[in-house]
Scaffold this motif. Sequence first.
Motif, PDB file in Angstrom:
ATOM      1  N   CYS A  84       0.660  -1.305  -0.039  1.00 17.41           N
ATOM      2  CA  CYS A  84      -0.004  -0.004  -0.088  1.00 17.41           C
ATOM      3  C   CYS A  84       0.769   1.423   0.179  1.00 17.41           C
ATOM      4  CB  CYS A  84      -1.024  -0.066   1.191  1.00 17.41           C
ATOM      5  SG  CYS A  84      -2.276  -1.286   0.956  1.00 17.41           S
ATOM      6  N   ASN A  85       2.158   1.016   0.246  1.00 18.27           N
ATOM      7  CA  ASN A  85       2.941   2.386   0.377  1.00 18.27           C
ATOM      8  C   ASN A  85       4.149   2.517  -0.565  1.00 18.27           C
ATOM      9  OD1 ASN A  85       2.058   4.203   2.942  1.00 18.27           O
ATOM     10  ND2 ASN A  85       2.018   1.871   3.637  1.00 18.27           N
ATOM     11  N   TRP A  86       4.197   3.381  -1.307  1.00 20.23           N
ATOM     12  CA  TRP A  86       4.847   3.551  -2.304  1.00 20.23           C
ATOM     13  C   TRP A  86       6.045   4.807  -2.365  1.00 20.23           C
ATOM     14  CZ3 TRP A  86       5.218   0.119  -6.747  1.00 20.23           C
ATOM     15  CH2 TRP A  86       4.360  -1.172  -6.572  1.00 20.23           C
ATOM     16  N   TYR A  87       5.798   5.579  -1.414  1.00 23.50           N
ATOM     17  CA  TYR A  87       6.236   6.928  -1.175  1.00 23.50           C
ATOM     18  C   TYR A  87       7.102   7.077   0.150  1.00 23.50           C
ATOM     19  CZ  TYR A  87       4.061   8.139  -5.412  1.00 23.50           C
ATOM     20  OH  TYR A  87       3.602   8.040  -6.978  1.00 23.50           O
ATOM     21  N   THR A  88       7.622   6.029   0.726  1.00 22.59           N
ATOM     22  CA  THR A  88       8.175   5.975   1.907  1.00 22.59           C
ATOM     23  C   THR A  88       9.544   6.018   1.647  1.00 22.59           C
ATOM     24  OG1 THR A  88       6.458   4.778   3.207  1.00 22.59           O
ATOM     25  CG2 THR A  88       8.507   4.863   4.246  1.00 22.59           C
ATOM     26  N   TYR A  89      10.108   7.274   2.295  1.00 24.90           N
ATOM     27  CA  TYR A  89      11.688   7.600   1.987  1.00 24.90           C
ATOM     28  C   TYR A  89      12.356   7.938   3.460  1.00 24.90           C
ATOM     29  CZ  TYR A  89      10.123   7.532  -2.924  1.00 24.90           C
ATOM     30  OH  TYR A  89       9.614   7.358  -3.924  1.00 24.90           O
ATOM     31  N   GLN A  90      12.458   6.967   4.345  1.00 25.60           N
ATOM     32  CA  GLN A  90      13.136   7.105   5.637  1.00 25.60           C
ATOM     33  C   GLN A  90      14.658   6.944   5.738  1.00 25.60           C
ATOM     34  OE1 GLN A  90      10.975   8.277   8.199  1.00 25.60           O
ATOM     35  NE2 GLN A  90       9.402   8.577   6.967  1.00 25.60           N
ATOM     36  N   SER A  91      15.431   6.606   4.747  1.00 26.03           N
ATOM     37  CA  SER A  91      16.663   6.328   4.586  1.00 26.03           C
ATOM     38  C   SER A  91      16.964   4.989   5.213  1.00 26.03           C
ATOM     39  CB  SER A  91      17.444   7.391   5.054  1.00 26.03           C
ATOM     40  OG  SER A  91      17.359   8.591   4.267  1.00 26.03           O
ATOM     41  N   ILE A  92      16.169   4.067   5.314  1.00 23.67           N
ATOM     42  CA  ILE A  92      16.320   2.686   5.884  1.00 23.67           C
ATOM     43  C   ILE A  92      16.116   1.506   4.899  1.00 23.67           C
ATOM     44  CG2 ILE A  92      15.777   3.504   8.115  1.00 23.67           C
ATOM     45  CD1 ILE A  92      12.945   2.407   8.032  1.00 23.67           C
ATOM     46  N   SER A  93      16.378   0.329   5.044  1.00 30.34           N
ATOM     47  CA  SER A  93      16.251  -0.757   4.193  1.00 30.34           C
ATOM     48  C   SER A  93      14.896  -1.226   3.706  1.00 30.34           C
ATOM     49  CB  SER A  93      17.063  -1.912   4.677  1.00 30.34           C
ATOM     50  OG  SER A  93      16.196  -2.427   5.904  1.00 30.34           O
ATOM     51  N   THR A  94      13.769  -0.614   4.666  1.00 27.77           N
ATOM     52  CA  THR A  94      12.367  -1.206   4.241  1.00 27.77           C
ATOM     53  C   THR A  94      12.099  -0.113   3.297  1.00 27.77           C
ATOM     54  OG1 THR A  94      11.761  -0.234   6.178  1.00 27.77           O
ATOM     55  CG2 THR A  94      12.244  -2.380   6.101  1.00 27.77           C
ATOM     56  N   ASP A  95      12.378   1.042   2.862  1.00 27.25           N
ATOM     57  CA  ASP A  95      11.924   2.030   2.217  1.00 27.25           C
ATOM     58  C   ASP A  95      11.311   1.684   0.708  1.00 27.25           C
ATOM     59  OD1 ASP A  95      12.343   4.032   3.879  1.00 27.25           O
ATOM     60  OD2 ASP A  95      14.059   4.929   2.973  1.00 27.25           O
ATOM     61  N   SER A  96      10.466   2.599   0.341  1.00 29.23           N
ATOM     62  CA  SER A  96      10.058   2.260  -1.174  1.00 29.23           C
ATOM     63  C   SER A  96      11.244   2.948  -2.190  1.00 29.23           C
ATOM     64  CB  SER A  96       8.991   3.242  -1.376  1.00 29.23           C
ATOM     65  OG  SER A  96       7.731   3.075  -0.473  1.00 29.23           O
ATOM     66  N   TYR A  97      11.191   2.640  -3.614  1.00 30.30           N
ATOM     67  CA  TYR A  97      12.159   3.043  -4.189  1.00 30.30           C
ATOM     68  C   TYR A  97      11.599   3.599  -5.541  1.00 30.30           C
ATOM     69  CZ  TYR A  97      16.194   2.092  -7.454  1.00 30.30           C
ATOM     70  OH  TYR A  97      17.102   2.295  -8.527  1.00 30.30           O
ATOM     71  N   ALA A  98      12.218   4.379  -6.030  1.00 29.78           N
ATOM     72  CA  ALA A  98      11.820   4.775  -7.530  1.00 29.78           C
ATOM     73  C   ALA A  98      13.204   5.460  -8.264  1.00 29.78           C
ATOM     74  CB  ALA A  98      10.641   5.906  -7.612  1.00 29.78           C
ATOM     75  N   VAL A  99      13.167   5.270  -9.566  1.00 28.77           N
ATOM     76  CA  VAL A  99      14.310   5.574 -10.389  1.00 28.77           C
ATOM     77  C   VAL A  99      13.779   5.851 -11.810  1.00 28.77           C
ATOM     78  CG1 VAL A  99      14.825   3.234 -11.078  1.00 28.77           C
ATOM     79  CG2 VAL A  99      16.684   5.110 -11.005  1.00 28.77           C
ATOM     80  N   ASN A 100      14.453   7.180 -12.255  1.00 27.27           N
ATOM     81  CA  ASN A 100      14.083   7.597 -13.681  1.00 27.27           C
ATOM     82  C   ASN A 100      14.779   6.644 -14.716  1.00 27.27           C
ATOM     83  OD1 ASN A 100      12.539   9.359 -15.415  1.00 27.27           O
ATOM     84  ND2 ASN A 100      14.620   9.990 -15.967  1.00 27.27           N
ATOM     85  N   VAL A 101      14.329   6.340 -15.772  1.00 28.64           N
ATOM     86  CA  VAL A 101      15.198   5.445 -16.903  1.00 28.64           C
ATOM     87  C   VAL A 101      15.305   6.347 -18.064  1.00 28.64           C
ATOM     88  CG1 VAL A 101      15.316   3.616 -18.218  1.00 28.64           C
ATOM     89  CG2 VAL A 101      14.467   3.276 -15.936  1.00 28.64           C
ATOM     90  N   GLY A 102      16.338   6.593 -18.427  1.00 28.94           N
ATOM     91  CA  GLY A 102      16.894   7.281 -19.644  1.00 28.94           C
ATOM     92  C   GLY A 102      16.396   6.933 -21.085  1.00 28.94           C
ATOM     93  N   VAL A 103      16.300   5.748 -21.196  1.00 31.76           N
ATOM     94  CA  VAL A 103      15.926   5.228 -22.595  1.00 31.76           C
ATOM     95  C   VAL A 103      14.412   5.383 -22.717  1.00 31.76           C
ATOM     96  CG1 VAL A 103      15.514   2.828 -23.937  1.00 31.76           C
ATOM     97  CG2 VAL A 103      17.240   3.206 -22.269  1.00 31.76           C
ATOM     98  N   THR A 104      14.108   6.119 -23.674  1.00 35.42           N
ATOM     99  CA  THR A 104      12.810   6.519 -24.411  1.00 35.42           C
ATOM    100  C   THR A 104      11.945   5.251 -24.764  1.00 35.42           C
ATOM    101  OG1 THR A 104      13.213   7.035 -26.416  1.00 35.42           O
ATOM    102  CG2 THR A 104      13.446   8.858 -24.686  1.00 35.42           C
ATOM    103  N   GLY A 105      10.674   5.429 -24.908  1.00 33.56           N
ATOM    104  CA  GLY A 105       9.696   4.374 -25.356  1.00 33.56           C
ATOM    105  C   GLY A 105       9.092   3.717 -24.285  1.00 33.56           C
ATOM    106  N   GLU A 106       7.808   3.297 -24.585  1.00 30.79           N
ATOM    107  CA  GLU A 106       6.895   2.611 -23.679  1.00 30.79           C
ATOM    108  C   GLU A 106       7.520   1.392 -23.054  1.00 30.79           C
ATOM    109  OE1 GLU A 106       2.923   2.294 -24.741  1.00 30.79           O
ATOM    110  OE2 GLU A 106       3.114   3.584 -26.585  1.00 30.79           O
ATOM    111  N   TRP A 107       7.323   1.105 -21.797  1.00 34.65           N
ATOM    112  CA  TRP A 107       7.603  -0.104 -21.197  1.00 34.65           C
ATOM    113  C   TRP A 107       6.533  -1.137 -21.747  1.00 34.65           C
ATOM    114  CZ3 TRP A 107      11.648  -0.239 -18.322  1.00 34.65           C
ATOM    115  CH2 TRP A 107      11.976   0.890 -17.756  1.00 34.65           C
TER     116      TRP A 107
END
Length: 593
Positions: free
Chosen positions: A309-332
Amino acid sequence: MYYPTLEEDSNTRSMIDKWYGYNHNYLTNSGEFFDMENLTSDYFPLMAPRKTRALLKEYSNIRGIVYTNNTVYVLDGDVLKHGDITTDLSGYMDNTGESTQQTLLRFGAYILIFPLGIYINIYDHGIGRMAMSYETGENVEITYSICEMDGEDFDSVTAADTAPTSPKDGDYWLNTGKDSGLNIWYKSKSMWQPVATTYIRIRIPGAQLTKRFKQYDTIFMNTELTDINNGSQIVTIADDYIVVTGIMSGTVEKTQTTSSSWKLKLERRIPALDYVCTDKNRVWGCHYGYSADGEMINEIYCSKLADFCNWYTYQSISTDSYAVNVGVTGEWTGCISYRNHPVFFKENAIFTVYGSYPSEYQIVQNDCRGVQLGSSKSLAIVGETLFYKSASDVCAYDGSTPTGISDAFGRDQLYYDAVGGGCLNKYHVSMSNAKGKHYFFTYDISHAIWEKESELQIEMFSSTENGQIYGATKTKLYGFGSTDNILYLNPYKDEEWVKWYAETGEIGYETPDSKYVNRISIRAYIPVRSEIVVEISHDDQKYVNASTLRGANDIISKTIDIYPARCDHFKIRFSGHGDCRIYSMSLSTEYGG
């Protein structure tokens, strides 16, 4: 694949006695079968029809299936069904309607439904939304207060720009001056010390917050305290208040009353996700497109550890959520968990996430054939190999470089909208050609043989742990694989017998003399009510019926005389219905004048 040659004996007879599979890229004189339908490699190298498909049950509108807890769960319209048990989800549906397909994931005791964002506990049948929001009505007095971690008021706290003159041990001072912050008086040290973590209690009368949120949820708000609005974690929750990390400046407590122009809103958000999978007790997903804020997104996400249920938890611990931007264009174009790593695909690249927690995650990009757009459901693991449909062919991927395995289809034959599943060393895939006609193929990885089966249009598969997979059309659920593992005690068949055919490639002659075929000898097992029709085509002319063999429930050797027709090359076609096996075939040829 091995290509045999024709061997001639002293009596000038050419022998073809082996079956080498389905191959459109045949060689002259190979004796290999160019095309076949509904034949199986279960009895390799014998030619035999596949087993009948088990039609397990019919539904009105299948939107998704998943196998878990030793049963198949089917989302039929807005009702989740398994066996005779139904769970009504109509109250949790959004405005996408009841016809859109959904991805059902297994996650511990839960079934997760995307993109609807619904979860169901398979044991107590509890239902909830992953994303949750609450908005107050008008004329509600919202109270913000600094407090203890558990939501209790401080025993003694003073808000001033200068420190109190005669503090007691444990008194608090909220500095409203230049160096703002909360301090505590320690008598043993005779000094004020800053409080490392401070909390704010937000009291909302009548909100019944415990029915909507839980402790440690990350929420977004629209309070006048801007520092806590974007991604605050709920430290403590009660029916009418929550406690979050933060500090108030200038006052210990303040109130704010809602109106028609401003209402307090609390949200637990999940990102827009194109494709999802589970890996290492997290849910992973990706999205390409514009966000609700109009920002272009090309990202990979994962949920908080053990919390879908939680995708935006950023507490700087190992159980955090994660998001990263990818540079390659085009649809997944798809994602799957493979070899304990989440793997994401575009049509021209593969991205593998390595690591065990957010600060360790690394994404390795491999520029190669990825999954074809529209064929995300073709991803399936058979044995230790990942299979999928690329834009040009069907690929086998072992984690390094994909290898094409569909040369047997012919270089000019393209397919789209592939849906795949695997069990018992076989990859099953349903695809459509450029004209929209659907075909069902099976690839036997033990013998590297493709089998073309019926024109059944499967829209989704769900694999199991017991050698049985389940495939669904819009209204029917089928069982594939080992019939001993079918869940239903009395499955009914949708076919009395299987219609099949096998057609050889062009068979030529090795001498310039005018040769002709005068006899075909086959050895076959034909049960009662089954039959084999043998036909021959000379120089690409129409097929001519040579003979029809009917079942005697025994292994027979039959010689079929052919009317002499001199030609450059010829083809043989076997067709029929019902169970039968062709063990060998031999051709007798004669020289002409």
